[in-house]
Enzyme design. Structure first.
Site, PDB file in Angstrom:
ATOM      1  N   TYR A  68       6.665 -10.231  46.095  1.00 55.09           N
ATOM      2  CA  TYR A  68       6.220  -9.562  47.296  1.00 55.09           C
ATOM      3  C   TYR A  68       4.697 -10.532  47.531  1.00 55.09           C
ATOM      4  CZ  TYR A  68       3.330  -6.705  50.260  1.00 55.09           C
ATOM      5  OH  TYR A  68       2.634  -6.328  51.343  1.00 55.09           O
ATOM      6  N   PHE A  72      -4.961  -2.736  51.039  1.00 54.79           N
ATOM      7  CA  PHE A  72      -4.578  -1.981  50.024  1.00 54.79           C
ATOM      8  C   PHE A  72      -3.456  -0.994  50.395  1.00 54.79           C
ATOM      9  CE2 PHE A  72      -7.247  -3.124  46.311  1.00 54.79           C
ATOM     10  CZ  PHE A  72      -7.456  -4.097  46.862  1.00 54.79           C
ATOM     11  N   HIS A 103       7.921   4.654  50.242  1.00 55.17           N
ATOM     12  CA  HIS A 103       6.227   4.818  50.143  1.00 55.17           C
ATOM     13  C   HIS A 103       6.191   6.264  49.711  1.00 55.17           C
ATOM     14  CE1 HIS A 103       6.869   0.952  52.773  1.00 55.17           C
ATOM     15  NE2 HIS A 103       5.651   0.721  51.508  1.00 55.17           N
TER      16      HIS A 103
END
Ligand code: UDP
Length: 323
Positions: A141, A169, A187
């Protein structure tokens, strides 16, 4: 300004599109809806459903939109998945993105704004991390985003396509109308809030033996509305280069869970699990460059604000855009 936004039906893109419309820009969204949601696209924007792999279609769409600026969010963004399916990441995040860069050059686009990532750095030698750190990604990624940053540098030099690359971030939080809904959620914050909502029994904590005070990974969480604002500021002519976007403060996985417990008033069960491949121990930004050069000023810098806005959205939309 005519702004062409790829991934405008996604989590960060949807908020940026809405803020662009508020600021009076004329917006065209391109999204293949593989991750995005049609109902997440602000109704004031034009919508084109198309995959970036359709090179001719992308060229036509950018031309027809008379795009003066392109903001490119559409990409795959899961560290863990990239470790098992690297091809998917390189084909889309690099190959298909080149279709968009070529379309932008051909249509005379003046500014290209790119969602890059702190994952381009890999484990940093120092924190907070500034843009001068060496870039040594430890997952496909991050590598795919770094490769496209390099494409843009050459396109600026050789084709005059001015670019800004934002190294995000950890994007988190929600606006009043738009929030985080991935079809397969991986997530941390949305998963923890699903536990708070009773949709999940517990959260897995990936790794408790990192060299951090409580042994869990540390991340710098940044509100998506603040990310969106930076993109709008980057549209000004003459702004170019690489910018970190974060709040300069790191929170461990355990600290995020504890903060979610405080905000939701619900107890959140967790289980310690092995490390997730590709995760650096600690990523914390210095965003001084964005603050001084772009005049960027985060409105929601505190983790409590970020999690509260996410919690509000998840409570209102317990099934995300499926509601
Ligand atoms: N994480 C975790 N459990 C989960 C999801 C994430 O412990 O179910 C950890 C993950 O290992 C990382 C941090 O939470 O250290 C943030 O992960 P996320 O996937 O939200 O974002 P990333 O840092 O990968 O962009």
């Amino acid at each position: 300004m005519n702004v062409f936004v790829t991934g405008g039906a996604g989590y960060i893109g949807s908020v940026c599109v809405s803020e662009l419309c508020d600021a009076g820009h004329s917006v065209t969204v391109l999204d293949n809806l593989s991750e995005g949601h049609r109902s997440a696209v602000d109704p004031r924007a034009r919508f084109v459903q198309l995959d970036l792999g359709d090179r001719e279609g992308v060229a036509r769409a950018v031309r027809e939109a008379q795009a003066e600026a392109v903001i490119h969010f559409a990409a795959y963004a899961l560290v863990g998945e990239s470790m098992t399916d690297p091809s998917k990441y390189f084909r889309n995040n690099v190959g298909n993105a080149i279709n968009l860069a070529d379309a932008s050059v051909a249509a005379g686009v003046r500014k290209f704004v790119f969602s890059s990532t702190c994952a381009t750095y890999g484990p940093p030698d120092r924190v907070p991390m500034d843009e001068g750190l060496p870039q040594r990604p430890i997952n496909p990624y991050g590598e795919s985003k770094l490769m496209f940053e390099k494409v843009l540098r050459w396109y600026q030099e050789l084709h005059g396509l001015e670019f800004v690359a934002f190294r995000y971030f950890n994007a988190a939080g929600a606006s009043a109308n738009f929030g985080e809904h991935h079809r397969v959620e991986t997530h941390l914050i949305p998963l923890v809030l699903q536990v708070a909502l009773g949709q999940r029994s517990h959260i897995d904590v990936f790794g408790n033996d990192y060299p951090t005070p409580d042994g869990t990974c540390i991340r710098d969480y940044i509100h998506i509305a603040d990310l969106a604002q930076a993109h709008i500021q980057a549209l000004a002519p003459g702004k170019s280069g690489y910018f970190n976007l974060g709040n300069g403060e790191g929170f461990s996985v355990r600290e995020v869970i504890a903060t979610c417990e405080r905000i939701t008033g619900r107890s959140i069960a967790f289980q310690d699990k092995p490390r997730r491949a590709g995760d650096p121990a600690r990523l914390v930004a210095s965003a001084q460059k964005a603050i001084s050069e772009l005049g960027w000023k985060p409105q929601y810098p505190r983790i409590e604000q970020i999690i509260s806005t996410a919690w509000n959205w998840h409570q209102k939309h317990p099934h995300g855009y499926a509601d």
